[in-house]
Design a protein around this motif. Structure first.
Motif, short mmCIF file in Angstrom:
data_model
loop_
_atom_site.label_atom_id
_atom_site.label_comp_id
_atom_site.label_asym_id
_atom_site.label_seq_id
_atom_site.Cartn_x
_atom_site.Cartn_y
_atom_site.Cartn_z
N ALA A 274 30.34 44.93 -37.93
CA ALA A 274 31.25 45.72 -37.10
C ALA A 274 30.82 47.18 -37.21
O ALA A 274 30.64 47.70 -38.31
N THR A 275 30.60 47.83 -36.05
CA THR A 275 30.15 49.22 -36.09
C THR A 275 31.33 50.18 -36.08
O THR A 275 31.13 51.39 -36.08
N CYS A 276 32.57 49.64 -36.03
CA CYS A 276 33.76 50.49 -36.12
C CYS A 276 34.88 49.66 -36.72
O CYS A 276 34.80 48.44 -36.75
N PRO A 277 35.95 50.31 -37.21
CA PRO A 277 37.03 49.56 -37.86
C PRO A 277 37.69 48.56 -36.91
O PRO A 277 37.83 48.83 -35.72
N GLN A 278 38.07 47.40 -37.43
CA GLN A 278 38.67 46.34 -36.62
C GLN A 278 40.13 46.15 -37.01
O GLN A 278 40.44 45.97 -38.18
N SER A 279 41.01 46.16 -36.00
CA SER A 279 42.42 45.98 -36.33
C SER A 279 42.83 44.51 -36.28
O SER A 279 43.84 44.12 -36.83
N GLU A 280 42.04 43.67 -35.58
CA GLU A 280 42.47 42.27 -35.43
C GLU A 280 41.49 41.27 -36.02
O GLU A 280 41.89 40.29 -36.64
N LEU A 281 40.20 41.48 -35.81
CA LEU A 281 39.23 40.46 -36.21
C LEU A 281 38.69 40.73 -37.62
O LEU A 281 38.22 41.82 -37.91
N ASP A 282 38.78 39.70 -38.45
CA ASP A 282 38.06 39.79 -39.74
C ASP A 282 37.10 38.60 -39.80
O ASP A 282 37.10 37.74 -38.93
N ALA A 283 36.29 38.57 -40.85
CA ALA A 283 35.26 37.54 -40.96
C ALA A 283 35.86 36.14 -40.84
O ALA A 283 35.33 35.26 -40.15
N GLU A 284 37.01 35.94 -41.49
CA GLU A 284 37.62 34.61 -41.51
C GLU A 284 38.04 34.19 -40.10
O GLU A 284 37.77 33.08 -39.66
N THR A 285 38.69 35.11 -39.38
CA THR A 285 39.14 34.78 -38.02
C THR A 285 37.95 34.49 -37.10
O THR A 285 37.96 33.54 -36.33
N VAL A 286 36.92 35.32 -37.21
CA VAL A 286 35.73 35.11 -36.38
C VAL A 286 35.12 33.74 -36.67
O VAL A 286 34.80 32.97 -35.76
N LYS A 287 34.99 33.41 -37.96
CA LYS A 287 34.42 32.12 -38.34
C LYS A 287 35.22 30.97 -37.78
O LYS A 287 34.67 30.00 -37.25
N SER A 288 36.56 31.08 -37.87
CA SER A 288 37.35 29.92 -37.44
C SER A 288 37.36 29.79 -35.92
O SER A 288 37.39 28.68 -35.40
N ILE A 289 37.33 30.92 -35.21
CA ILE A 289 37.25 30.82 -33.74
C ILE A 289 35.93 30.16 -33.34
O ILE A 289 35.88 29.25 -32.51
N LEU A 290 34.84 30.58 -33.98
CA LEU A 290 33.53 29.99 -33.66
C LEU A 290 33.50 28.52 -34.07
O LEU A 290 32.91 27.68 -33.38
N ALA A 291 34.13 28.18 -35.20
CA ALA A 291 34.15 26.79 -35.66
C ALA A 291 34.84 25.90 -34.63
O ALA A 291 34.45 24.76 -34.39
N GLU A 292 35.87 26.46 -33.99
CA GLU A 292 36.59 25.74 -32.94
C GLU A 292 35.61 25.36 -31.80
O GLU A 292 35.77 24.34 -31.14
N TYR A 293 34.59 26.17 -31.61
CA TYR A 293 33.54 25.89 -30.61
C TYR A 293 32.35 25.17 -31.22
O TYR A 293 31.28 25.12 -30.62
N LYS A 294 32.51 24.70 -32.44
CA LYS A 294 31.43 24.03 -33.19
C LYS A 294 30.19 24.92 -33.32
O LYS A 294 29.06 24.44 -33.24
N ILE A 295 30.43 26.21 -33.49
CA ILE A 295 29.32 27.14 -33.72
C ILE A 295 29.39 27.59 -35.17
O ILE A 295 30.41 28.17 -35.60
N HIS A 296 28.36 27.28 -35.95
CA HIS A 296 28.39 27.60 -37.39
C HIS A 296 27.30 28.58 -37.79
O HIS A 296 27.26 29.03 -38.93
N ASN A 297 26.40 28.87 -36.85
CA ASN A 297 25.33 29.83 -37.13
C ASN A 297 25.20 30.79 -35.97
O ASN A 297 24.83 30.40 -34.86
#
Length: 367
Positions: free
Chosen positions: A193-216
């Motif tokens: 992240a090139t600037c502070p994030q108010s909503e997305l953290d690593a965990e949320t990003v991972k789980s959203i991508l996992a929902e799309y079966k994207i792990h890498n």
């Protein structure tokens, strides 16, 4: 179909019940991703056969730009369409299938602009009701959307229509999220992240991508992004279309009310019936379409100012110009002479990569 709709309703209900805070952000992000996937199933039905979405309802694209009109019945949309077409038209109304009629093509500042009525988008079309799906396929190809509202009850309608269009992956008056996203074969999820994030953290990003079966994948957040922004980028089928809200029936309100309306962004107040303020509307349409007019000049003759070649603002190189006229033109292309604001000298010799600006004059020199 109905099971998908039931699932959508279920998720929407759960989202409405969930309080929005740091602790639930992760869970809401997941629900949003699930919702986006279900909605996509509605728009692009699974299963073989058939000509894909929007089959059997497409309007031949004519002219230099296409404007879609959306509005509830009785807001004066048809009056607006026929009066605009009546005043500026150069072709009679086209009759298409029973699904729709196209009021026609208007000429404005030398450009041909196609006006399309998009009937029945609203009220549950995104849930596959009615003929919504085909109409949406056409709506997604528009260069500009006009949402026609009744000035006496604008806000309720505005919300419903925006929700419908959003549900179909149409984003109004916005730019694609500033998020870099690249799938990989291995290495897990890399989040920068090139600037502070108010909503997305690593965990949320991972789980959203996992929902799309994207792990890498490599994900770069270059602005303060939301879960919705990330989902839009992953889905990758969103279209970003400028939109003007046309507030009709201003003959029924006071001058003071009119002053307030004028301050609303992306809004133009009109009276379709009395043909008031059409000039303002057309001027704004022109601004939002961002078309570029190029005049041609045959050798030894004056430029032809009556029928410009009109290009969309993102494709205005000399090569784009040649392709618009005929694909063979680029084969014989030697160089071009250009007069106008895109060059320092008049005329200037340019190659095919030169970017043209509005109202430039061009002469193509062949090999």
């Amino acid at each position: 179909m109905s099971s998908t709709l039931a699932k959508i309703a279920e998720i929407e209900a759960e989202m409405a019940r969930t309080q929005k805070n740091k602790a639930t952000a992760h869970h809401l992000g997941l629900l949003k991703a699930r919702l986006a996937k279900l909605r996509r199933e509605l728009i692009t039905p699974k299963g073989g056969g058939g000509g894909g979405p929007g089959e059997g309802f497409d309007v031949a694209k004519t002219g230099d730009a296409r404007i879609g009109f959306v509005g509830f019945p009785s807001v004066g949309k048809s009056t607006l369409l026929s009066n605009l077409a009546g005043v500026y038209s150069e072709v009679a109304a086209y009759e298409f299938t029973t699904l729709t009629t196209v009021p026609g093509v208007i000429r404005y500042k030398g450009a041909k602009i196609q006006l399309l009525d998009l009937p029945g988008i609203i009220e549950g079309a995104k849930d596959g009701k009615g003929r919504g799906r085909q109409v949406i396929a056409v709506a997604r190809t528009c260069n500009l959307i006009l949402i026609v509202l009744d000035v006496l009850k604008p806000l309720g309608h505005k919300k419903i229509i925006e929700n419908e269009l959003e549900g179909f992956g149409i984003r109004l008056n916005s730019k694609p999220p500033n998020i870099g996203f690249k799938k990989k074969d291995k290495g897990g999820i890399n989040l920068t992240a090139t600037c502070p994030q108010s909503e997305l953290d690593a965990e949320t990003v991972k789980s959203i991508l996992a929902e799309y079966k994207i792990h890498n994948a490599d994900v770069t957040l270059r602005s303060d992004a939301t879960a919705d922004d990330l989902i839009d980028v992953v889905e990758g089928n969103r279209v970003y279309i400028p939109c003007i809200y046309v507030l009709n029936k201003i003959d029924q309100i006071s001058i003071e009310e009119l002053d307030i309306i004028y301050k609303v962004p992306h809004c133009v107040p009109i009276s379709a019936h009395h043909r008031w303020n059409f000039d303002d509307l057309l001027e704004k349409i022109w601004d939002y379409l961002k078309l570029v007019r190029i005049y041609t000049k045959p050798k030894g003759q004056l430029p032809d100012y009556t029928s410009p070649v009109v290009l969309p603002y993102c494709k205005t190189t000399v090569e784009d110009f040649c392709m618009k006229i005929h694909k063979n033109l680029i084969k014989d292309f030697k160089y071009a002479l250009v007069w106008g604001s895109s060059v320092k000298h008049n005329p200037q010799k340019v190659g095919k990569d030169h970017t043209l600006e509005d109202e430039d004059v061009i002469q193509i020199v062949k090999k």
